[in-house]
Design an enzyme around this catalytic site. Structure first.
Site, PDB file in Angstrom:
ATOM      1  N   LYS A 131      44.259  33.840  37.877  1.00  0.00           N
ATOM      2  CA  LYS A 131      45.084  32.687  37.501  1.00  0.00           C
ATOM      3  C   LYS A 131      45.401  32.740  36.001  1.00  0.00           C
ATOM      4  CE  LYS A 131      45.065  27.675  37.497  1.00  0.00           C
ATOM      5  NZ  LYS A 131      44.345  26.467  37.844  1.00  0.00           N
ATOM      6  N   HIS A 174      14.858  35.497  60.760  1.00  0.00           N
ATOM      7  CA  HIS A 174      13.774  36.461  60.555  1.00  0.00           C
ATOM      8  C   HIS A 174      13.478  36.670  59.078  1.00  0.00           C
ATOM      9  CE1 HIS A 174      13.498  37.420  64.810  1.00  0.00           C
ATOM     10  NE2 HIS A 174      14.799  37.202  64.830  1.00  0.00           N
ATOM     11  N   GLU A 222      30.594  25.001  41.892  1.00  0.00           N
ATOM     12  CA  GLU A 222      31.447  25.009  40.691  1.00  0.00           C
ATOM     13  C   GLU A 222      32.216  23.690  40.596  1.00  0.00           C
ATOM     14  OE1 GLU A 222      33.270  28.755  38.689  1.00  0.00           O
ATOM     15  OE2 GLU A 222      34.918  27.906  39.837  1.00  0.00           O
ATOM     16  N   GLY A 260      41.335  27.568  40.894  1.00  0.00           N
ATOM     17  CA  GLY A 260      40.994  28.919  41.351  1.00  0.00           C
ATOM     18  C   GLY A 260      40.248  28.922  42.673  1.00  0.00           C
ATOM     19  N   ARG A 261      39.254  28.041  42.804  1.00  0.00           N
ATOM     20  CA  ARG A 261      38.424  28.076  44.022  1.00  0.00           C
ATOM     21  C   ARG A 261      39.107  27.426  45.216  1.00  0.00           C
ATOM     22  NH1 ARG A 261      36.292  25.412  39.881  1.00  0.00           N
ATOM     23  NH2 ARG A 261      36.050  23.158  39.947  1.00  0.00           N
ATOM     24  N   LYS A 273      30.247  32.801  28.785  1.00  0.00           N
ATOM     25  CA  LYS A 273      31.365  33.737  28.570  1.00  0.00           C
ATOM     26  C   LYS A 273      31.547  33.998  27.080  1.00  0.00           C
ATOM     27  CE  LYS A 273      34.653  32.576  32.271  1.00  0.00           C
ATOM     28  NZ  LYS A 273      35.955  31.944  32.540  1.00  0.00           N
ATOM     29  N   GLU A 302      36.350  40.461  32.911  1.00  0.00           N
ATOM     30  CA  GLU A 302      35.899  41.414  33.939  1.00  0.00           C
ATOM     31  C   GLU A 302      37.087  41.940  34.753  1.00  0.00           C
ATOM     32  OE1 GLU A 302      34.960  38.357  33.262  1.00  0.00           O
ATOM     33  OE2 GLU A 302      32.872  37.949  33.775  1.00  0.00           O
TER      34      GLU A 302
HETATM   35  O1  F6P Z   1      34.510  31.724  35.425  1.00  0.00           O
HETATM   36  C1  F6P Z   1      34.828  30.905  36.488  1.00  0.00           C
HETATM   37  C2  F6P Z   1      36.280  31.020  36.856  1.00  0.00           C
HETATM   38  O2  F6P Z   1      37.070  30.407  35.904  1.00  0.00           O
HETATM   39  C3  F6P Z   1      36.533  30.459  38.240  1.00  0.00           C
HETATM   40  O3  F6P Z   1      36.721  29.115  38.241  1.00  0.00           O
HETATM   41  C4  F6P Z   1      37.713  31.242  38.678  1.00  0.00           C
HETATM   42  O4  F6P Z   1      37.904  31.178  40.042  1.00  0.00           O
HETATM   43  C5  F6P Z   1      37.328  32.617  38.184  1.00  0.00           C
HETATM   44  O5  F6P Z   1      36.681  32.376  36.946  1.00  0.00           O
HETATM   45  C6  F6P Z   1      38.452  33.581  38.013  1.00  0.00           C
HETATM   46  O6  F6P Z   1      39.426  33.114  37.128  1.00  0.00           O
HETATM   47  P1  F6P Z   1      40.828  33.797  37.042  1.00  0.00           P
HETATM   48  O7  F6P Z   1      41.498  33.676  38.352  1.00  0.00           O
HETATM   49  O8  F6P Z   1      41.565  33.068  35.958  1.00  0.00           O
HETATM   50  O9  F6P Z   1      40.611  35.240  36.675  1.00  0.00           O
END
Ligand code: F6P
Length: 546
Positions: free
Chosen positions: A206, A384, A353, A267-268, A512, A212
């Site tokens: 987003k 189990h 979150e 995002g979620r 972060k 990462e």
């Molecule tokens: O670090 C958490 C977060 O901001 C989430 O809320 C989000 O889904 C994820 O990182 C990825 O963010 P992006 O889609 O901006 O890379």
């Protein structure tokens, strides 16, 4: 703003919890033959039985009264009407618009939402068709065989969970892979067997600033260009899904290959948008639309059912009852359906979150327990592993059991065994077995008195452990859409009742920021004196051991 604890309905629930926590569900079931009918909700594709909770009619009425006193219906209308209920980020919350559940006239920031959504859906549909039909060609003129989605959190968990759940519905026109971790082991492993000329990457982010994801995207670009010897090949092998077009273009991705995200989709909650592109590529656009249609059914149920018969509302109220009033600390998600093996991981982000916070809408410290920690595992595997804890530990863990009437992959003799366990577990967690029953059973088996005295206390199950049972007809795109939307709305309702800003995630920022500085220090080999001695020594150990 009134503190929830000052509400009459809240105070009443505190009193009821005190009165009723010593009850046993066994007695409630014995006293009321209609308990299942009273405490279950049936929708066309799924049934929710919540009778195995420590509730009675009085408690349920009190919980619904709380929802009313919290003005839940009004908040629900505000969400669907596009009001900026994400107050800390000053944004609307409109993932429901992605599945056609808002008015076609709805405008946000002067733009018609439905029009924007439809345009993107059309763009997705054309793209999906082109790739699946073999018309989208890589740098050497070959068709695409493999899709690699690069993204993390909401840009990974939703689509990957759905891809896994609907595997049986894929016609394998393409193979879909997901890279989320910055641990290079993952991307290396995924790329190893693939041929660069036949791979299409979707960079899903987003913000398009997530470190990462950017690192993984750059590694993928290097991998591609090392084979193509041409930087321009990026345009043929990379598409992006983002709200940050500029950053995506700076990676070499063509503007026309960028799918839009909007700030009114968290995002979620974004798998319904182009973030779900990998799902659509895997299954075909028609099945992606069925997923959206299923979610739309749940949206309509959530919007129109009375609070008393509203699945997401009831599930949220039960979570509040079990956690805030009865003191449960965690909640297990236990799918008895192999297809849902990523559901717990998905719901961890969705619920924790969203609502894992401790200040209210006004930023004041909350004086009550908010949401439980979410964890879980597939049914039989969990049995189990950790069910011992569910049955006999001194922590009560409310659990959602999710199963299907029909398996998507029927194999003779398997499903009945699975489902027998599914039904047995909620019964056992509820009824338990007392010492007298244990003793009688051991005696009947001819055990000596010494043995009985020694073992009996260890075999007691106190029972009275709350569970919800969700029984789906079968996992398919439509029912899965309903199931996910059910949990999304549950989370929204929890946020309203608990006065939590469900749609921000400031809690992920601190770490972060620190990681960015620490990475610099690891790069230069000089550890800042400002770190605490633990962090400093750990970093020194790492650097010295290189
Ligand atoms: O670090 C958490 C977060 O901001 C989430 O809320 C989000 O889904 C994820 O990182 C990825 O963010 P992006 O889609 O901006 O890379």
């Amino acid at each position: 703003m009134l503190d929830r604890q000052t509400l009459a309905s809240w105070k009443n629930l505190v009193k009821l919890a005190e009165e009723k926590k010593s009850q046993h569900m066994n007695d409630l079931f014995s006293a009321d033959e209609n308990r299942f009918a009273k405490f279950s909700i049936e929708l066309p594709k799924m049934l929710l039985d919540y009778s195995k909770n420590l509730i009675d009619s009085e408690t349920m009425q009190a919980l619904v009264a709380l929802a009313k006193e919290c003005d839940l219906e009004n908040w629900r209308s505000k969400m669907f009407a596009g009001e900026k209920i994400n107050s800390t980020e000053d944004r609307a919350v409109l993932h429901t618009a992605l599945r056609g559940s808002v008015s076609e006239k709805l405008q946000v920031n002067g733009e018609n939402i439905s029009q924007q959504v439809n345009q993107q859906l059309e763009k997705m549909s054309e793209f999906v068709e082109k790739v699946r039909q073999g018309q989208w060609l890589g740098y050497s003129g070959k068709r695409i065989t493999d899709i690699v989605n690069i993204g993390v959190g909401g840009s990974n968990l939703g689509p990957q969970m759905v891809t896994e759940a609907l595997k049986q519905y894929s016609d394998h026109s393409v193979n879909v892979h997901y890279v989320s971790n910055v641990d290079g082991a993952q991307i290396a492993e995924i790329l190893r067997p693939l041929e660069p000329e036949k791979v299409l990457f979707i960079v899903s982010s987003k913000t398009f600033t997530t470190t990462e994801t950017m690192i993984n995207a750059k590694t993928a670009i290097n991998w591609l260009t090392a084979a193509s010897f041409d930087e321009k090949s990026v345009a043929k092998h990379f598409v992006a899904v983002t709200a940050n077009v500029e950053n995506a273009m700076s990676l070499g991705i063509k503007q026309e290959n960028i799918f839009t995200m909007w700030d009114w989709v968290g995002g979620r909650f974004s798998l319904w948008s182009a973030i779900g592109l990998a799902v659509a590529l895997d299954l075909g656009f028609d099945k992606f639309e069925q997923l959206l249609a299923g979610a739309n059914v749940m949206d309509n149920h959530f919007k129109s059912a009375t609070l008393e018969h509203n699945m997401p509302v009831i599930m949220a109220l039960l979570s509040v009852w079990n956690t805030t009033f009865l003191g449960a600390k965690s909640q297990a998600i236990l799918p008895y359906d192999q297809t849902l093996h990523m559901l717990a991981a998905y719901l961890q982000q969705a619920e924790m979150e969203s609502n894992g916070k401790s200040v209210n809408w006004e930023g004041k410290e909350i004086g009550y327990a908010t949401v439980p920690s979410i964890w879980g595992e597939l049914g039989i595997n969990g049995q189990h592993a950790f069910y011992q804890y569910l049955h006999q530990s001194n922590n009560v863990v409310p659990a959602d059991f999710i199963g299907s009437v029909a398996s998507v992959t029927p194999v003779k003799g398997h499903h009945k065994t699975l489902m027998a366990n599914f039904f047995a577990q909620t019964q056992a967690l509820m009824t338990g077995v007392n010492e007298q029953q244990v003793r009688e059973d051991l005696k009947a088996k001819g055990r000596t008195q010494d043995y009985i005295d020694k073992v009996a206390p260890h075999k007691v199950h106190k029972g009275n452990r709350p569970t919800n049972t969700l029984l789906l007809k079968r996992i398919d795109p439509h029912s899965l859409g309903q199931l996910i939307a059910l949990y999304e709305h549950k989370i929204f309702v929890q946020g309203i009742i608990l006065q939590i800003c469900s749609f921000d995630q400031w809690g992920v920022e601190l770490g972060k920021g620190l990681a960015a500085n620490i990475e610099q220090e690891l790069e230069t080999g000089s550890v800042a004196v400002t770190h605490d001695c633990s962090t400093k020594q750990l970093m020194n150990y790492y650097l010295n051991a290189q």
